[in-house]
Design a protein around this motif. Structure first.
Motif, PDB file in Angstrom:
ATOM      1  N   GLN A 135       2.465  60.821 111.022  1.00  0.00           N
ATOM      2  CA  GLN A 135       2.378  61.558 112.278  1.00  0.00           C
ATOM      3  C   GLN A 135       2.508  63.061 112.017  1.00  0.00           C
ATOM      4  O   GLN A 135       3.207  63.490 111.108  1.00  0.00           O
ATOM      5  CB  GLN A 135       3.495  61.124 113.222  1.00  0.00           C
ATOM      6  CG  GLN A 135       3.446  59.646 113.596  1.00  0.00           C
ATOM      7  CD  GLN A 135       4.663  59.237 114.399  1.00  0.00           C
ATOM      8  OE1 GLN A 135       4.684  59.349 115.610  1.00  0.00           O
ATOM      9  NE2 GLN A 135       5.685  58.755 113.706  1.00  0.00           N
ATOM     10  N   LEU A 174       4.251  66.022 113.169  1.00  0.00           N
ATOM     11  CA  LEU A 174       5.443  66.223 113.990  1.00  0.00           C
ATOM     12  C   LEU A 174       6.001  67.633 113.829  1.00  0.00           C
ATOM     13  O   LEU A 174       6.074  68.161 112.720  1.00  0.00           O
ATOM     14  CB  LEU A 174       6.533  65.214 113.595  1.00  0.00           C
ATOM     15  CG  LEU A 174       6.203  63.722 113.756  1.00  0.00           C
ATOM     16  CD1 LEU A 174       7.329  62.878 113.171  1.00  0.00           C
ATOM     17  CD2 LEU A 174       5.977  63.373 115.220  1.00  0.00           C
ATOM     18  N   ASN A 199       9.423  67.005 117.562  1.00  0.00           N
ATOM     19  CA  ASN A 199       9.617  67.886 118.718  1.00  0.00           C
ATOM     20  C   ASN A 199      10.925  67.598 119.440  1.00  0.00           C
ATOM     21  O   ASN A 199      11.163  68.115 120.532  1.00  0.00           O
ATOM     22  CB  ASN A 199       8.433  67.758 119.687  1.00  0.00           C
ATOM     23  CG  ASN A 199       7.134  68.225 119.065  1.00  0.00           C
ATOM     24  OD1 ASN A 199       7.107  69.243 118.373  1.00  0.00           O
ATOM     25  ND2 ASN A 199       6.058  67.477 119.282  1.00  0.00           N
ATOM     26  N   GLY A 200      11.736  66.727 118.857  1.00  0.00           N
ATOM     27  CA  GLY A 200      13.028  66.411 119.460  1.00  0.00           C
ATOM     28  C   GLY A 200      12.951  65.378 120.566  1.00  0.00           C
ATOM     29  O   GLY A 200      13.874  65.284 121.380  1.00  0.00           O
ATOM     30  N   ALA A 201      11.865  64.594 120.607  1.00  0.00           N
ATOM     31  CA  ALA A 201      11.729  63.555 121.640  1.00  0.00           C
ATOM     32  C   ALA A 201      12.847  62.530 121.471  1.00  0.00           C
ATOM     33  O   ALA A 201      12.933  61.859 120.439  1.00  0.00           O
ATOM     34  CB  ALA A 201      10.360  62.888 121.531  1.00  0.00           C
ATOM     35  N   HIS A 202      13.689  62.405 122.479  1.00  0.00           N
ATOM     36  CA  HIS A 202      14.916  61.619 122.347  1.00  0.00           C
ATOM     37  C   HIS A 202      14.660  60.136 122.099  1.00  0.00           C
ATOM     38  O   HIS A 202      15.331  59.506 121.274  1.00  0.00           O
ATOM     39  CB  HIS A 202      15.793  61.803 123.584  1.00  0.00           C
ATOM     40  CG  HIS A 202      16.145  63.233 123.839  1.00  0.00           C
ATOM     41  ND1 HIS A 202      16.420  63.737 125.087  1.00  0.00           N
ATOM     42  CD2 HIS A 202      16.257  64.297 122.985  1.00  0.00           C
ATOM     43  CE1 HIS A 202      16.687  65.027 125.009  1.00  0.00           C
ATOM     44  NE2 HIS A 202      16.593  65.390 123.745  1.00  0.00           N
ATOM     45  N   HIS A 203      13.727  59.550 122.818  1.00  0.00           N
ATOM     46  CA  HIS A 203      13.478  58.113 122.654  1.00  0.00           C
ATOM     47  C   HIS A 203      12.804  57.825 121.308  1.00  0.00           C
ATOM     48  O   HIS A 203      13.111  56.809 120.668  1.00  0.00           O
ATOM     49  CB  HIS A 203      12.641  57.584 123.812  1.00  0.00           C
ATOM     50  CG  HIS A 203      13.398  57.502 125.108  1.00  0.00           C
ATOM     51  ND1 HIS A 203      14.418  56.604 125.307  1.00  0.00           N
ATOM     52  CD2 HIS A 203      13.287  58.232 126.259  1.00  0.00           C
ATOM     53  CE1 HIS A 203      14.911  56.768 126.530  1.00  0.00           C
ATOM     54  NE2 HIS A 203      14.248  57.755 127.132  1.00  0.00           N
ATOM     55  N   ARG A 204      11.887  58.686 120.891  1.00  0.00           N
ATOM     56  CA  ARG A 204      11.262  58.470 119.572  1.00  0.00           C
ATOM     57  C   ARG A 204      12.315  58.530 118.479  1.00  0.00           C
ATOM     58  O   ARG A 204      12.325  57.689 117.569  1.00  0.00           O
ATOM     59  CB  ARG A 204      10.181  59.526 119.300  1.00  0.00           C
ATOM     60  CG  ARG A 204       9.465  59.304 117.954  1.00  0.00           C
ATOM     61  CD  ARG A 204       8.665  60.504 117.508  1.00  0.00           C
ATOM     62  NE  ARG A 204       9.480  61.605 117.064  1.00  0.00           N
ATOM     63  CZ  ARG A 204      10.062  61.688 115.870  1.00  0.00           C
ATOM     64  NH1 ARG A 204       9.945  60.698 114.998  1.00  0.00           N
ATOM     65  NH2 ARG A 204      10.790  62.748 115.538  1.00  0.00           N
ATOM     66  N   TYR A 254      20.936  56.715 121.455  1.00  0.00           N
ATOM     67  CA  TYR A 254      20.292  57.738 122.286  1.00  0.00           C
ATOM     68  C   TYR A 254      21.276  58.860 122.620  1.00  0.00           C
ATOM     69  O   TYR A 254      20.891  60.040 122.692  1.00  0.00           O
ATOM     70  CB  TYR A 254      19.769  57.082 123.566  1.00  0.00           C
ATOM     71  CG  TYR A 254      19.087  58.027 124.527  1.00  0.00           C
ATOM     72  CD1 TYR A 254      17.720  58.287 124.413  1.00  0.00           C
ATOM     73  CD2 TYR A 254      19.790  58.639 125.559  1.00  0.00           C
ATOM     74  CE1 TYR A 254      17.086  59.150 125.308  1.00  0.00           C
ATOM     75  CE2 TYR A 254      19.172  59.504 126.449  1.00  0.00           C
ATOM     76  CZ  TYR A 254      17.812  59.747 126.323  1.00  0.00           C
ATOM     77  OH  TYR A 254      17.190  60.605 127.201  1.00  0.00           O
ATOM     78  N   ASN A 270      20.476  63.039 123.092  1.00  0.00           N
ATOM     79  CA  ASN A 270      20.040  63.489 124.411  1.00  0.00           C
ATOM     80  C   ASN A 270      20.380  64.940 124.721  1.00  0.00           C
ATOM     81  O   ASN A 270      19.884  65.505 125.697  1.00  0.00           O
ATOM     82  CB  ASN A 270      20.602  62.569 125.506  1.00  0.00           C
ATOM     83  CG  ASN A 270      22.092  62.749 125.716  1.00  0.00           C
ATOM     84  OD1 ASN A 270      22.854  62.798 124.752  1.00  0.00           O
ATOM     85  ND2 ASN A 270      22.513  62.842 126.966  1.00  0.00           N
ATOM     86  N   LYS A 317      17.425  69.786 121.796  1.00  0.00           N
ATOM     87  CA  LYS A 317      16.160  70.343 122.292  1.00  0.00           C
ATOM     88  C   LYS A 317      15.749  71.527 121.428  1.00  0.00           C
ATOM     89  O   LYS A 317      16.532  72.036 120.611  1.00  0.00           O
ATOM     90  CB  LYS A 317      16.296  70.757 123.750  1.00  0.00           C
ATOM     91  CG  LYS A 317      17.347  71.817 124.036  1.00  0.00           C
ATOM     92  CD  LYS A 317      17.429  72.090 125.530  1.00  0.00           C
ATOM     93  CE  LYS A 317      18.487  73.152 125.837  1.00  0.00           C
ATOM     94  NZ  LYS A 317      18.601  73.425 127.294  1.00  0.00           N
ATOM     95  N   GLN A 318      14.521  71.966 121.613  1.00  0.00           N
ATOM     96  CA  GLN A 318      13.990  73.089 120.848  1.00  0.00           C
ATOM     97  C   GLN A 318      14.209  74.404 121.581  1.00  0.00           C
ATOM     98  O   GLN A 318      14.215  74.442 122.821  1.00  0.00           O
ATOM     99  CB  GLN A 318      12.493  72.909 120.589  1.00  0.00           C
ATOM    100  CG  GLN A 318      12.159  71.770 119.636  1.00  0.00           C
ATOM    101  CD  GLN A 318      10.660  71.640 119.423  1.00  0.00           C
ATOM    102  OE1 GLN A 318       9.878  71.738 120.356  1.00  0.00           O
ATOM    103  NE2 GLN A 318      10.262  71.419 118.181  1.00  0.00           N
TER     104      GLN A 318
END
Length: 562
Positions: free
Chosen positions: A125, A127, A174-179, A216, A220, A223-224
C-alpha cells in the motif's frame, strides 16, 4: 608408621572424593547445558519435526537444490553458473554453513529482506507522507546492522516523525485508527480482529469485541499535523478525556474500555488539574503535547517477551518466510481452533528468539542450518503425497514478484544492463496501461518502470497479504508472450542467448543453459532433448536457442523456489 589398613582407608577416601568430584562436574555440566541451551536451535528444530513426522522423511537436498533455494530465500535471486560450479566443486563439509553466513552478511540479504519485510508490513500500500525511498532506507539500514524485531516494532508504533526514526512512521500511514487497529492485530499479534469490531468474533471464542476496542483506544488520539516551519507532517496525540464506548450489534448494553492489549491489563487514563495536562505547549503550528500519550504505552507494552501473542506471531512469520508455510497457517489466525502444526516447536522458537533478544538474522540462520530447511523437495520413492504441514519434504514456494524479475534477468543474462536503466528527467511518462493493452508500442526506459510492470502483473492487489501461490491466466500469458520477455531472449549485449550462439558443442550449450536458468546440470535425457531440438532446427539455430531458454524460464521448476 601409619597403622594397619591405612592404604585401604586412603584409597576409600580418595574414591569417595572422586565420586563427589564427578557428581559436582555432572551437576555443573547440567547447569551449563541449561544456561547455554542443551543443543543449538537448528538441532532442536530437526528433533521436533522428526518426532512428529508420520513416516519416512526425504533425504537432504542435493547441493544444487540447496544452493538455489538458500540464494533465493536469503539473497533474493538465483545464482549464476560460475557460482553454481564453484559450490558443487567445493568438497568442504562446512560449505553450506559458510554459504549461509556469507549470504547473511551480504548487501543482497539487506535488499531482499527489505523487500520481504516491507511487503509484509505495508502489503504494497502507498501509505503516509514518508517516501518509499526513505522507508526502504530505514529498513535496509536496520537489517544491515543488527535487526531486532522488538525494537523495529517499537519504533514503528511510537513514531512521531521526529528524530532518526522518522522513516519508521510510514507504517502508521495517514493515522487511520481502524486500519491501524486491524493491522497491528494481524501483523504483530497474529489476530484477525476485523469481525470483532461490531461484536465478539462469531467463530473464534477467545477473540472479543473488547480486544478490538482495547487496541483502538491506543490510536484514537493519534492524528497528523503539519509543522509551520519545516512544512513536514508529524504524528501528534490529542488529549484523552475518557474511555472508548462500544456496543455489540447483538446487545443493548454499552461497554467501555481504555487502552488494553489482548491478555493484558487496561492502561488507566489519568486525570490532571486544569492547565497541567500537557508536557509541552503548542508551537510551530503543532498542538500542545499531552502528558498521557496512549500510543507510547502500546510501543512499550506490545513488543515485549512477556507478550506471547507478539513473540509467537513473530517466529511464525519468519518461519513462513523461510519454509513457505507457517506453523500456524493462515498467519493471522493464531487461536485455539487453529493450533500450530508443531506446538512444541513454536514454543521452542519463541523461547530461543526471546533469549537472543529478538535478533532476526540469528533466527533466519538457525532455520537455514536445520535439516528440515535443507530437506529435498522431491517425494520419497513410493510416496505420492505428504501432509503440507508435516515438513517431511521442503515446501515449494512461489517466487515473489521481486525475486521473479531478478531471476529472469539473471537467468537470461540481462541483469546488469537492465538494472542500470534510468529514465531521463525530460522523458515522457511511460504509458503503462497502453503497454498492457497493446496500444502503446514503446518499451519501458527504466528499471523502476519494468519493476512496476512486474509488480502489477504478479503481486496481489494492494492491502492483501502474500501468503500463498496464486496462479493466474494473466501471469502465464505474460511469461509466455510479453514483449519484455521476448526481447530479453533475443541475442544482444552478451546475454545468455548470445553466449550460447558462440558455442559449438551441444553438450556445453545444454550445460550452460541449465546452469544459468535452473542452477543445476542437465541430466542425460534433458541434454539429449536440447541436442535433438537444435538438430531439427539447424536452419534457425539462433531462434531455437531462444525458444529453449524460454521453455526453461516458463517451467514450474524455474517459477518455484523449491
Amino acid at each position: 608408621v601409619f597403622g594397619e589398613g591405612f592404604v585401604e582407608v586412603l584409597l576409600s577416601e580418595l574414591m569417595e572424593c572422586w565420586k563427589r568430584f564427578c557428581a559436582f562436574c555432572l551437576i555443573l555440566a547440567i547447569i551449563t547445558a541449561i544456561a547455554c541451551g542443551a543443543q543449538p536451535l537448528h538441532e532442536e528444530i530437526d528433533k521436533i519435526i522428526k518426532s512428529q513426522a508420520s513416516g519416512i522423511t526425504t533425504t537432504t537436498s542435493s547441493d544444487a537444490e540447496f544452493f538455489r533455494r538458500v540464494q533465493l530465500d536469503i539473497a533474493g535471486t538465483i545464482p549464476d553458473p560460475q557460482q553454481v560450479r564453484a559450490f558443487l566443486n567445493d568438497k568442504s563439509p562446512q560449505k553450506r554453513t559458510r554459504l549461509i553466513d556469507t549470504l547473511l552478511s551480504s548487501e543482497a540479504f539487506a535488499n531482499h529482506w527489505t523487500d520481504r519485510l516491507s511487503t509484509m508490513l505495508l502489503e504494497r500500500q502507498t501509505l503516509g507522507k514518508v517516501t518509499d525511498e526513505e522507508w526502504r532506507e530505514y529498513l535496509k539500514k536496520t537489517i544491515q546492522e543488527n535487526p531486532r524485531w522488538d525494537q523495529m516494532a517499537k519504533e514503528m508504533l511510537a513514531a512521531t516523525g521526529k528524530g532518526i526514526s522518522r522513516s519508521a512512521m510510514k507504517f502508521l500511514g495517514n493515522g487511520a485508527h481502524h486500519r491501524l487497529t486491524e493491522d497491528v492485530a494481524r501483523l504483530f499479534l497474529g489476530m484477525d480482529l476485523k469481525c470483532a469490531k461490531c461484536h465478539d468474533h462469531p467463530s473464534v471464542n477467545e477473540w472479543k469485541q473488547a480486544h478490538y476496542w482495547g487496541l483502538y483506544a491506543y490510536f484514537n488520539q493519534t492524528k497528523q499535523a503539519t509543522n509551520s516551519k519545516d512544512k513536514k507532517v508529524y504524528f501528534i496525540e490529542s488529549l484523552a478525556t475518557g474511555k472508548i464506548k462500544f456496543q455489540s450489534v447483538f446487545e443493548d448494553n454499552e461497554e467501555e474500555t481504555g487502552p488494553k492489549l489482548p491478555g493484558g491489563s487496561e492502561v488507566p487514563i489519568p486525570t490532571y488539574e486544569k492547565g497541567k495536562e500537557f508536557d509541552k505547549p503548542a508551537t510551530d503550528g503543532l498542538p500542545a503535547v499531552p502528558k498521557f500519550r496512549p500510543r507510547e504505552f502500546l510501543a512499550r507494552d506490545l513488543p515485549v517477551k512477556e507478550n506471547t501473542y507478539f513473540v509467537h506471531n513473530a517466529v511464525n512469520r519468519i518461519w513462513f518466510l523461510m519454509m513457505g508455510r507457517g506453523l500456524v497457517h493462515p498467519l493471522d489466525e493464531i487461536h485455539g481452533k487453529n493450533p500450530p502444526s508443531h506446538p512444541a516447536l513454536i514454543a521452542v522458537l519463541a523461547n530461543e528468539f526471546v533469549k537472543h533478544q529478538f535478533e532476526l538474522k540469528w533466527l533466519i540462520r538457525e532455520i537455514a542450518l536445520s535439516q528440515s530447511y535443507q530437506r529435498s523437495s522431491m517425494l520419497p520413492e513410493g510416496i505420492k503425497t505428504v501432509e503440507t504441514n508435516s515438513y517431511r519434504i521442503a515446501h515449494p514456494k512461489a517466487m515473489t514478484p521481486e525475486q521473479l524479475l531478478k531471476a529472469i534477468l539473471k537467468a537470461s543474462g540481462n541483469f546488469e544492463k537492465v538494472s542500470a536503466m534510468k529514465a531521463s528527467t525530460d522523458a515522457e511518462k511511460f504509458d503503462r496501461r497502453g503497454y498492457f493493452s497493446g496500444t502503446h508500442n514503446d518499451m519501458p526506459k527504466s528499471y523502476e518502470e519494468i519493476r512496476a510492470i512486474f509488480m502489477e502483473t504478479f503481486a496481489p492487489p494492494a492491502g492483501e497479504a502474500e501468503e500463498d501461490f496464486l496462479p493466474g491466466l494473466n501471469k502465464s500469458l505474460f511469461l509466455m508472450n510479453d514483449r519484455l520477455i521476448m526481447h530479453w531472449l533475443e541475442p544482444h549485449d552478451d546475454n545468455l542467448v548470445q553466449r550460447l550462439e558462440k558455442m559449438q558443442e551441444d553438450g556445453k550449450i545444454s550445460e550452460e543453459m541449465y546452469l544459468s536458468v535452473l542452477a543445476r546440470f542437465p541430466d542425460k535425457e534433458e541434454a539429449q532433448t536440447i541436442t535433438d531440438y537444435l538438430e531439427k532446427n539447424e536452419n534457425r539455430r539462433d531462434a531455437a536457442l531462444g525458444e529453449l531458454v524460454w521453455a526453461l524460464l516458463t517451467s514450474t521448476e524455474f517459477r518455484l523456489n523449491h
